[in-house]
Design a protein around this motif. Structure first.
Motif, mmCIF file in Angstrom:
data_model
loop_
_atom_site.group_PDB
_atom_site.id
_atom_site.type_symbol
_atom_site.label_atom_id
_atom_site.label_comp_id
_atom_site.label_asym_id
_atom_site.label_seq_id
_atom_site.Cartn_x
_atom_site.Cartn_y
_atom_site.Cartn_z
ATOM 1 N N ALA A 142 0.713 -1.308 -0.043
ATOM 2 C CA ALA A 142 -0.058 0.041 -0.024
ATOM 3 C C ALA A 142 0.794 1.057 -0.073
ATOM 4 O O ALA A 142 0.121 2.435 -0.181
ATOM 5 N N CYS A 143 2.192 1.220 0.123
ATOM 6 C CA CYS A 143 2.816 2.447 -0.111
ATOM 7 C C CYS A 143 2.833 2.961 -1.579
ATOM 8 O O CYS A 143 3.343 4.140 -1.986
ATOM 9 N N SER A 144 2.100 2.200 -2.640
ATOM 10 C CA SER A 144 1.855 2.570 -4.145
ATOM 11 C C SER A 144 0.839 3.082 -4.042
ATOM 12 O O SER A 144 -0.326 2.403 -3.666
ATOM 13 N N GLY A 145 0.244 4.249 -4.774
ATOM 14 C CA GLY A 145 -0.560 4.837 -5.228
ATOM 15 C C GLY A 145 -1.504 3.716 -6.087
ATOM 16 O O GLY A 145 -2.734 3.813 -5.937
ATOM 17 N N ALA A 166 18.184 -3.585 -6.349
ATOM 18 C CA ALA A 166 17.060 -3.525 -6.261
ATOM 19 C C ALA A 166 16.279 -2.587 -5.704
ATOM 20 O O ALA A 166 16.683 -2.015 -4.759
ATOM 21 N N ILE A 167 15.327 -1.832 -6.260
ATOM 22 C CA ILE A 167 14.613 -0.452 -6.040
ATOM 23 C C ILE A 167 13.337 -0.883 -5.592
ATOM 24 O O ILE A 167 12.528 -1.791 -6.106
ATOM 25 N N ASP A 168 12.801 -0.430 -4.285
ATOM 26 C CA ASP A 168 11.462 -0.512 -3.877
ATOM 27 C C ASP A 168 11.182 0.688 -2.722
ATOM 28 O O ASP A 168 11.952 1.204 -2.327
ATOM 29 N N ILE A 169 9.857 0.986 -3.089
ATOM 30 C CA ILE A 169 9.380 2.230 -2.251
ATOM 31 C C ILE A 169 8.911 1.811 -0.923
ATOM 32 O O ILE A 169 8.738 2.926 -0.336
ATOM 33 N N ASN A 170 8.896 0.578 -0.595
ATOM 34 C CA ASN A 170 8.675 0.376 0.856
ATOM 35 C C ASN A 170 9.799 0.628 1.709
ATOM 36 O O ASN A 170 10.740 -0.188 1.557
ATOM 37 N N ASP A 207 3.684 3.404 -15.075
ATOM 38 C CA ASP A 207 3.525 4.616 -15.072
ATOM 39 C C ASP A 207 4.074 5.353 -13.888
ATOM 40 O O ASP A 207 4.623 6.364 -13.863
ATOM 41 N N GLU A 208 3.743 4.857 -12.639
ATOM 42 C CA GLU A 208 4.237 5.348 -11.522
ATOM 43 C C GLU A 208 5.671 5.196 -11.365
ATOM 44 O O GLU A 208 6.484 6.284 -10.937
ATOM 45 N N SER A 243 11.084 7.899 -11.283
ATOM 46 C CA SER A 243 12.506 8.253 -11.957
ATOM 47 C C SER A 243 12.658 9.050 -12.912
ATOM 48 O O SER A 243 13.821 8.948 -13.577
ATOM 49 N N ASN A 244 11.803 10.023 -13.248
ATOM 50 C CA ASN A 244 12.219 11.020 -14.116
ATOM 51 C C ASN A 244 12.259 10.667 -15.615
ATOM 52 O O ASN A 244 12.861 11.295 -16.177
ATOM 53 N N ASN A 245 11.744 9.262 -15.696
ATOM 54 C CA ASN A 245 11.844 8.738 -17.202
ATOM 55 C C ASN A 245 13.350 8.920 -17.661
ATOM 56 O O ASN A 245 13.567 9.127 -18.921
ATOM 57 N N ALA A 246 14.265 8.204 -16.673
ATOM 58 C CA ALA A 246 15.673 8.446 -16.900
ATOM 59 C C ALA A 246 16.183 7.246 -17.426
ATOM 60 O O ALA A 246 17.547 7.187 -18.019
#
Length: 355
Positions: free
Chosen positions: A64-67, A290-294, A334-335, A340-343
């Motif tokens: 649920a960290c993700s919209g 590995a990247i995660d927003i949690n 999309d999130e 990541s600013n589409n980088a």
């Protein structure tokens, strides 16, 4: 039993992270031997050993960290509202409590049960479900629980019995048909003992009130009358085989990761990412992060591969524009591009698309 799929030495708890790389490397593994019972039609891991699993505070599966995922929870709450509005509820396997709190905000009187719960809500029991808890309600919510139960029919029967043989249940599980259609080899986990299709619920319950797919088809749901639980019986039409090229994406992903002088990152350090990394790194593919927003995962290490988990900001400091980012779930694409600013060069592994 009809064998469908086999994989060896997978992490037994892919959502458990570790404080050190050494502990992660030493984390327990188990084999997966998916079979289908021709009598019931149910698909499960015949090599599963429940003694290998222990769910505790180090088990982190909060999405649920993700919209995007919160929107999914809202859509599920709307289904629950359609059939259970105003009724008392029990959520079996409430996790960290995000969906339970959402339902409380919508006015439900709800009790949660989960041994990995970390919050302070007095209406959540930090324990596995058992009939001896003496709980009953007009409705039961089971989101991503049934796939973890070694004997799902006995588990459902225990809940129905504890609830006086009554009640409406909302059940949500990963969809095996989606896994097959998308060749999602990274969705086969040790801790998921069972793999369901919608037809399984038609066989297990005499009355299915509603059924369908959510979360872009990755999950299926069934709203069922618990009093109509029955032993499923399969016909020849219910037998299934995994596609012959089910694992071909491993080699294709490896070629994309190793085909250019770029760094490689995995975005999504949950179940899919852990299994993806396990298969690819065993074939010699190198991942840098590995990247995660949690936040609970960040700074810790994934099981078996010991790949370190970074925040989006830390990941940006490690990567250069144009590096490869393997997106573990295209629902979040999309999130992720926005965060990541589409980088980067984005590869959605469930569609095998380079963007």
């Amino acid at each position: 039993m009809r064998e469908l799929f086999r994989a060896e030495r997978l992490p037994v708890l892919q959502n458990r992270t570790y404080e050190t790389a050494a502990a992660a490397h030493a984390s327990p593994t188990g084999d997966v031997v998916l079979v289908q019972d021709p009598q019931t039609g149910l698909v499960f891991n015949a090599a599963f050993d429940p003694s290998k699993l222990s769910y505790d505070a180090d088990y982190q599966n909060e999405q649920a960290c993700s919209g995007v995922f919160r929107q999914h929870l809202d859509s599920v709450a709307a289904i629950v509202d359609r059939y259970l509005a105003g009724r008392t509820l029990i959520e079996v396997g409430c996790g960290k409590g995000a969906f339970l709190e959402l339902l409380r905000e919508r006015g439900y009187a709800i009790t949660g049960i989960d041994p990995a719960y970390e919050g302070e809500n007095p209406d959540v029991i930090k324990a596995p479900f058992e009939a001896g808890l003496g709980l009953s309600a007009e409705g039961v919510v089971m989101r991503h629980v049934l796939e973890h139960m070694q004997d799902p029919l006995s588990f459902l029967n225990a809940i129905a019995t504890a609830n006086g043989g009554r009640g409406i249940a909302y059940i949500e599980v990963p969809c095996l048909d989606w896994i097959c259609a998308h060749r999602a080899w990274f969705d086969i986990f040790y801790e998921h003992v069972n793999y369901f299709r919608l037809v399984d619920f038609d066989r297990m319950f005499g009355r299915v009130i509603d059924r369908g797919h959510v979360f872009g088809g990755q999950y299926l749901y069934a709203m069922v009358n618990m009093a109509t639980l029955r032993a499923p019986r399969a016909s020849a039409q219910d037998l299934i085989d995994l596609p012959g090229d089910f694992m071909a994406g491993v080699e294709r992903a490896g070629a994309l990761a190793g085909g250019a002088a770029r760094r490689n990152a995995i975005w999504g350090a949950a179940s899919k990412g852990v299994i993806f990394a396990t298969h690819l790194m065993r074939r010699g593919v190198t991942f840098d992060v590995a990247i995660d927003i949690n936040p609970a995962k960040q700074g810790r290490y994934l099981p078996v591969t010991a790949l370190r988990v970074a925040s989006a900001a830390e990941g940006a400091a490690l990567l250069a524009p144009g590096d490869n980012v393997f997106v573990m779930n295209s629902n979040y694409l999309d999130e992720i591009i926005t965060q990541s600013n589409n980088a980067y060069s984005y590869i959605t592994v469930d569609h095998e698309q380079l963007l």
